[in-house]
Design a protein around this motif. Sequence first.
Motif, mmCIF file in Angstrom:
data_model
loop_
_atom_site.group_PDB
_atom_site.id
_atom_site.type_symbol
_atom_site.label_atom_id
_atom_site.label_comp_id
_atom_site.label_asym_id
_atom_site.label_seq_id
_atom_site.Cartn_x
_atom_site.Cartn_y
_atom_site.Cartn_z
ATOM 1 N N UNK A 1 0.818 -1.206 0.000
ATOM 2 C CA UNK A 1 0.000 0.000 0.000
ATOM 3 C C UNK A 1 0.857 1.263 0.000
ATOM 4 N N UNK A 2 2.049 1.174 0.566
ATOM 5 C CA UNK A 2 2.982 2.304 0.458
ATOM 6 C C UNK A 2 3.420 2.486 -0.997
ATOM 7 N N UNK A 3 3.706 1.398 -1.666
ATOM 8 C CA UNK A 3 4.033 1.424 -3.094
ATOM 9 C C UNK A 3 2.859 1.978 -3.895
ATOM 10 N N UNK A 4 1.660 1.570 -3.537
ATOM 11 C CA UNK A 4 0.455 2.043 -4.210
ATOM 12 C C UNK A 4 0.324 3.563 -4.097
ATOM 13 N N UNK A 5 0.529 4.092 -2.900
ATOM 14 C CA UNK A 5 0.430 5.547 -2.698
ATOM 15 C C UNK A 5 1.472 6.289 -3.530
ATOM 16 N N UNK B 1 -3.028 5.988 4.238
ATOM 17 C CA UNK B 1 -3.612 7.326 4.294
ATOM 18 C C UNK B 1 -2.616 8.346 4.826
ATOM 19 N N UNK B 2 -1.772 7.930 5.754
ATOM 20 C CA UNK B 2 -0.726 8.843 6.228
ATOM 21 C C UNK B 2 0.213 9.229 5.090
ATOM 22 N N UNK B 3 0.519 8.277 4.245
ATOM 23 C CA UNK B 3 1.381 8.526 3.093
ATOM 24 C C UNK B 3 0.648 9.367 2.040
ATOM 25 N N UNK B 4 -0.590 9.011 1.758
ATOM 26 C CA UNK B 4 -1.352 9.686 0.703
ATOM 27 C C UNK B 4 -1.571 11.162 1.021
ATOM 28 N N UNK B 5 -1.713 11.503 2.295
ATOM 29 C CA UNK B 5 -1.957 12.886 2.691
ATOM 30 C C UNK B 5 -0.821 13.825 2.287
ATOM 31 N N UNK B 6 0.333 13.271 2.013
ATOM 32 C CA UNK B 6 1.494 14.093 1.668
ATOM 33 C C UNK B 6 1.499 14.533 0.207
ATOM 34 N N UNK C 1 -2.591 15.262 -4.768
ATOM 35 C CA UNK C 1 -3.810 14.674 -5.311
ATOM 36 C C UNK C 1 -4.784 14.234 -4.220
ATOM 37 N N UNK C 2 -4.313 14.129 -2.986
ATOM 38 C CA UNK C 2 -5.113 13.547 -1.906
ATOM 39 C C UNK C 2 -6.418 14.309 -1.675
ATOM 40 N N UNK C 3 -6.344 15.634 -1.569
ATOM 41 C CA UNK C 3 -7.532 16.427 -1.254
ATOM 42 C C UNK C 3 -8.552 16.451 -2.386
ATOM 43 N N UNK C 4 -8.146 16.007 -3.564
ATOM 44 C CA UNK C 4 -9.043 16.009 -4.712
ATOM 45 C C UNK C 4 -9.461 14.585 -5.092
#
Length: 587
Positions: free
Chosen positions: A347-351, A406-411, A414-417
């Motif tokens: 999932x880290x790779x996915x983000x 989610x912790x990774x994606x927030x960085x 694109x996350x907020x959209x």
Amino acid sequence: MKVHILFIFIHLFPGRFKFSITAERFSLALFLLVNGVLIVLNLIDTEYFDFTHKRSTIDLFSLAMVGNDIKHLIPMFLGDYWYLGCVWLGLMLIITALYPSEKRIFVPVFTHKNDRVFDSLLTVTILLLVFAGARGKIGEKLKVQDAVQYVSKVENIPAVLNTPFSMMESINKQALPQIEYDKLLAFNEPHSTPYHSNQLYRQSMKNVVVIILESFSAEYSKYLSGFKKGYTPFLDSLMQEGLHFTNAFANGKKSIEAVPSVFCGVPALMTNPVITSDYAGNHFASLPGILRKFGYTTAFYHGAANGSMGFENFCLHIGFDKYKGMNEYPDKSDFDGHWGISDEPFLQFFARDLDTLQQPFMSGVFTLSSHHPYKIPEKYIDTFPEGPIPMLRTIAYADYALRRFFQKAQKYDWYDNTLFVITADHTGKPYTEAFSNSLQNYRVPLLFYTPGITNLKGCDNRITQQIDILPSVLDFLGIEERLYPLGNSVFGGGESFAINYLNGIYQFVNKEYIIQYDGEKPVGLYNWTGDNSLNNNLVGDLPEKAGLLTDNTVHHIADYIYRMSADDWFIKTDNTSTEFYTFNENY
């Protein structure tokens, strides 16, 4: 009896051959071979039943042959279930010891022509009786659905069946469900209605990320189950930030059935999964295919070996631009030794990889750690609780992996959209009686979450299902497309229901009742809102209600049959199809 027909025939063959040592030794070898196979099939289901809640059918072998999983799984199964091998050996020794020994007590001598005629007529007569008995009942072949007559609840059907019978019955079974012709004829008009968007957020062109969690039952969530202890603390907290549904249901019981349900809106109403069926090449109205038309980049991620469960070919066929599995993952040391890459690193790779996609993008990811043999990385062995059953530790690990994603994606910008849709492929093994019936065996999480949108928040108790995800995402984005969905948008005012199929029984759930239909008649009716354990069958007490719900169920089945057999998923105008992207026609 069918499987022993050759053995029976040898013992009835006219003449003296059946009394020879050669015939007896061949009969013994044949008897042991056939029974050895039958015992193996039944022993497989002593463990596999916990995952599927049904007797295995012939699709077990087609599933085993899809992809390259089998070469990794056979050693794993032999190691984990070695005791079944001991049970098999013990049973074989017992039936060998009980088999009559070779004895030449009496060998008849045919001295007259009439003796041979009588012997032949006796053989034919007994064989006809054997064939009649093999049908199970006079005048009509015994069917899997007949088992419902001998149980009080449909979830107990497997108890009166055996695996070899279920497999043989499924060999020649037509892929599409069968209902009475007159009922199908009565619903010659398609039941599903054209999809119309409510134009909520079309201007935003949000990214879409669909996360399918392996075996996440509602039972494992403290919030959804109401238990004092849960194993999905992060998912529970995220549900408070988005719009979640407390009565969401999977449309199947296998991982391979989830991808068509979630991305194409096609429930698992056949004995065989859609992906391995003759209908896998249908031109489905899929989420990635539709969004590709509107400029979305699409990609699917699964940490298992490429080709596992046929996901890669099917996902490319329905419109995903890319498929990324274990082959594309950069660090093979994260392989769990069985299924694929452990959830946290994958999932880290996915983000990270999502950050390389051109926006807007639509992506799907399928986790795998919360699956037998329930292995997590060694560094987390003492971190997560074991719980009443072994898989709960891996559920907690997968939930932690989701938190880290989610912790990774927030960085990333694109996350907020992004609209995140989170559900499960199917339920896992229940560990309480409350979640062991045919209703709760399908309850899974369903969450729509996007940062910064306050009106996409709350708890909704309506009935939803996996096939609602396709029209719901389109509705959320405000995308208007000419298609006939089998489900309904959770943002619209369509019918609230869920449908699934298991052990020859169709199950239809609405806001108050659950109806169980065997293809000919209703066999169960429960007011699940007041009888959550499904103890009080009302099918005899409320015949009018049972009839109305049965008609509605048949209507949905008929529509499913029509859509699948005609490959008709889009509204056509002026005799032209609205298909809008290139399918992999070689699938």
